[in-house]
Design a protein around this motif. Structure first.
Motif, PDB file in Angstrom:
ATOM      1  N   ILE A  70      40.345  41.610  39.339  1.00  0.00           N
ATOM      2  CA  ILE A  70      41.445  41.867  38.410  1.00  0.00           C
ATOM      3  C   ILE A  70      42.672  42.264  39.223  1.00  0.00           C
ATOM      4  O   ILE A  70      42.608  43.167  40.068  1.00  0.00           O
ATOM      5  N   SER A 129      45.145  43.708  43.961  1.00  0.00           N
ATOM      6  CA  SER A 129      43.827  43.825  43.349  1.00  0.00           C
ATOM      7  C   SER A 129      43.562  45.273  42.962  1.00  0.00           C
ATOM      8  O   SER A 129      43.821  46.185  43.740  1.00  0.00           O
ATOM      9  N   THR A 155      48.556  41.382  33.933  1.00  0.00           N
ATOM     10  CA  THR A 155      47.393  41.280  34.808  1.00  0.00           C
ATOM     11  C   THR A 155      46.888  39.849  34.789  1.00  0.00           C
ATOM     12  O   THR A 155      47.246  39.057  33.914  1.00  0.00           O
ATOM     13  N   TYR A 156      46.092  39.530  35.744  1.00  0.00           N
ATOM     14  CA  TYR A 156      45.364  38.267  35.685  1.00  0.00           C
ATOM     15  C   TYR A 156      44.044  38.439  36.413  1.00  0.00           C
ATOM     16  O   TYR A 156      43.858  39.399  37.183  1.00  0.00           O
ATOM     17  N   ILE A 157      43.126  37.531  36.169  1.00  0.00           N
ATOM     18  CA  ILE A 157      41.773  37.647  36.708  1.00  0.00           C
ATOM     19  C   ILE A 157      41.404  36.389  37.472  1.00  0.00           C
ATOM     20  O   ILE A 157      41.574  35.270  36.968  1.00  0.00           O
ATOM     21  N   TYR A 198      40.857  40.680  27.531  1.00  0.00           N
ATOM     22  CA  TYR A 198      40.109  39.547  28.060  1.00  0.00           C
ATOM     23  C   TYR A 198      38.730  39.514  27.421  1.00  0.00           C
ATOM     24  O   TYR A 198      38.089  40.560  27.239  1.00  0.00           O
TER      25      TYR A 198
END
Length: 439
Positions: free
Chosen positions: A417, A431, A362-364, A399
């Motif tokens: 996210i 997303s 995942t990334y934000i 996170y």
């Protein structure tokens, strides 16, 4: 089902088999006698029983629900057993709870017709009041009542009408009173438990444990009914915040909206989240990344029940700069830790193994302005990725969200996210949660 945006401003147990005296006087003055399996029918009146009249049962002196049981007995909507006991930890059936609730609410109960089961008049009254019907239990009303079922009946008794299908995302960030006022006319079995905890009608069986499928006891039932009566009378109830968070997680697969709402819910802004769409499939159809839960943990709260999901905090580090040692997380406890758990599967449904792992990625998108030099030097001025000391790979994405020190820039867009999925060519992502900070 398409993702849509929500305008948050506008939408707004039991010993020997004894007879439970389950009877009340009907509006006609006739008495109804109810017998449990294994018991013989007896008169429901028991006028000479001091325990029935006063609630001074022999087995509740040290019970946690003593006060509620005594109140209920004095009000007359529940009785004890012939031996002077109450058996507070005995399971209660759906029919018994409905009878108690109807009686406590003072609803008009009609005559029992010949051939009808003892509970028929009570379900008729409950149905007329739009609380319950035997059919919604597939007429299996002698089965034990579960806690989620109890929550549904309790909230419907308070006027919460939910029928039909409702995409859960529409209700994020809203309270029971808001949806009652809005006239929500949709149904999701899990949402009742959330609203019941939010209203203080139901608490946890332990810290952060709501046990939705557990059977209900007589003591628990009476406690909930007494709370319903309190709310209907205009009273306020204490709320178990950990139960609310657990109920939200049970319903939405996340608790971020009750633990850290300031990061995702803003007045006059939008929340984009659908717990039914936490999956991303690769374009070549070979892989699917699946999020199982998004759990927010308040590191500043030593009683947060979800701390048990983590290894020792002393083993956690946050990334400040590539190729540099991580910074000990235990020095930044005034923060939230977002724990995203999931897995990757192949087209055949088996767990995928790629790059030595089946973990999700995942990334934000972080809409915060921060001095990168400060961040590199160990100042937590932005959201940081967290890892376990030793760099082991598992199914966790962590996170760190500092509660203070962030500068939000609305022009940078929403806090979003993304979930990635491996595949041929470029890595795909979608997303899965998007909101707007309120600070």
């Amino acid at each position: 089902m398409n993702n849509t945006h929500l305008r948050t401003k506008k939408i707004a147990k039991a010993g020997a088999a004894l007879l439970l005296v389950a009877s009340v006087t009907l509006t006609s003055g006739a008495a109804v006698t109810a017998s449990e399996p294994g018991g013989a029918a007896v008169s429901a009146v028991l006028a000479g029983s001091a325990a029935v009249q006063t609630g001074s049962f022999s087995d509740i002196a040290k019970h946690w629900a003593k006060s509620s049981i005594e109140q209920a007995a004095k009000k007359g909507y529940v009785n004890g057993y012939e031996d002077g006991t109450f058996q507070p930890n005995r399971q209660i059936s759906r029919a018994e709870f409905t009878k108690m609730l109807v009686s406590a609410l003072g609803l008009t109960v009609g005559e029992k017709r010949d051939g009808e089961p003892w509970y028929a008049p009570y379900f008729a009254a409950a149905s007329k009041a739009e609380i319950a019907s035997a059919s919604e239990f597939n007429n299996n009303v002698d089965k034990p009542l579960t806690r989620v079922e109890m929550a549904r009946l309790a909230m419907k008794a308070l006027g919460k009408k939910l029928t039909g299908y409702e995409p859960e995302r529409f209700e994020i960030g809203h309270t029971f009173d808001e949806f009652k006022a809005y006239g929500d006319d949709h149904f999701n079995p899990k949402k009742y438990l959330y609203y019941a905890t939010q209203a203080g009608v139901i608490g946890g069986v332990a810290r952060g444990v709501i046990a939705p499928d557990n059977s209900t006891t007589r003591a628990e039932s009476i406690t909930v009914i007494e709370r319903v009566l309190t709310v209907k009378g205009g009273g306020k109830l204490a709320v178990d915040k950990y139960a609310v968070q657990a109920a939200e997680l049970y319903w939405h697969k996340t608790n971020v909206f009750s633990v850290m709402p300031e990061f995702f819910i803003s007045k006059d802004a939008t929340v984009n989240y659908d717990p039914n769409k936490l999956v991303v499939e690769s374009e070549d159809k070979n892989y699917k990344s699946v999020i199982d839960s998004i759990v927010a943990i308040d590191l500043a709260d030593p009683n947060d029940p979800n701390l048990k999901l983590l290894p020792s905090v002393k083993k956690l580090r946050w990334y400040a700069r590539p190729n540099k040692p991580g910074i000990p997380l235990d020095k930044f406890m005034n923060s939230y830790l977002l724990f995203i758990q999931g897995h990757v599967v192949k087209a055949d449904g088996k767990y995928a193994r790629y790059a030595g792992s089946s973990k999700i990625d995942t990334y934000i998108d972080r809409p915060f302005t921060a001095n990168i030099e400060d961040f590199w030097n160990g100042k937590l001025v932005n959201i940081a990725s967290v890892f376990v000391e030793g760099g082991q790979i598992d199914d966790r994405e962590l996170y760190l969200f500092p509660k203070k020190g962030l500068t939000y820039d609305p022009t940078e867009g929403s806090l979003t996210i993304y979930l990635e999925v491996p595949g041929t060519g470029i890595i795909q992502h979608d997303s899965v949660l998007s909101g707007w900070p309120s600070f």
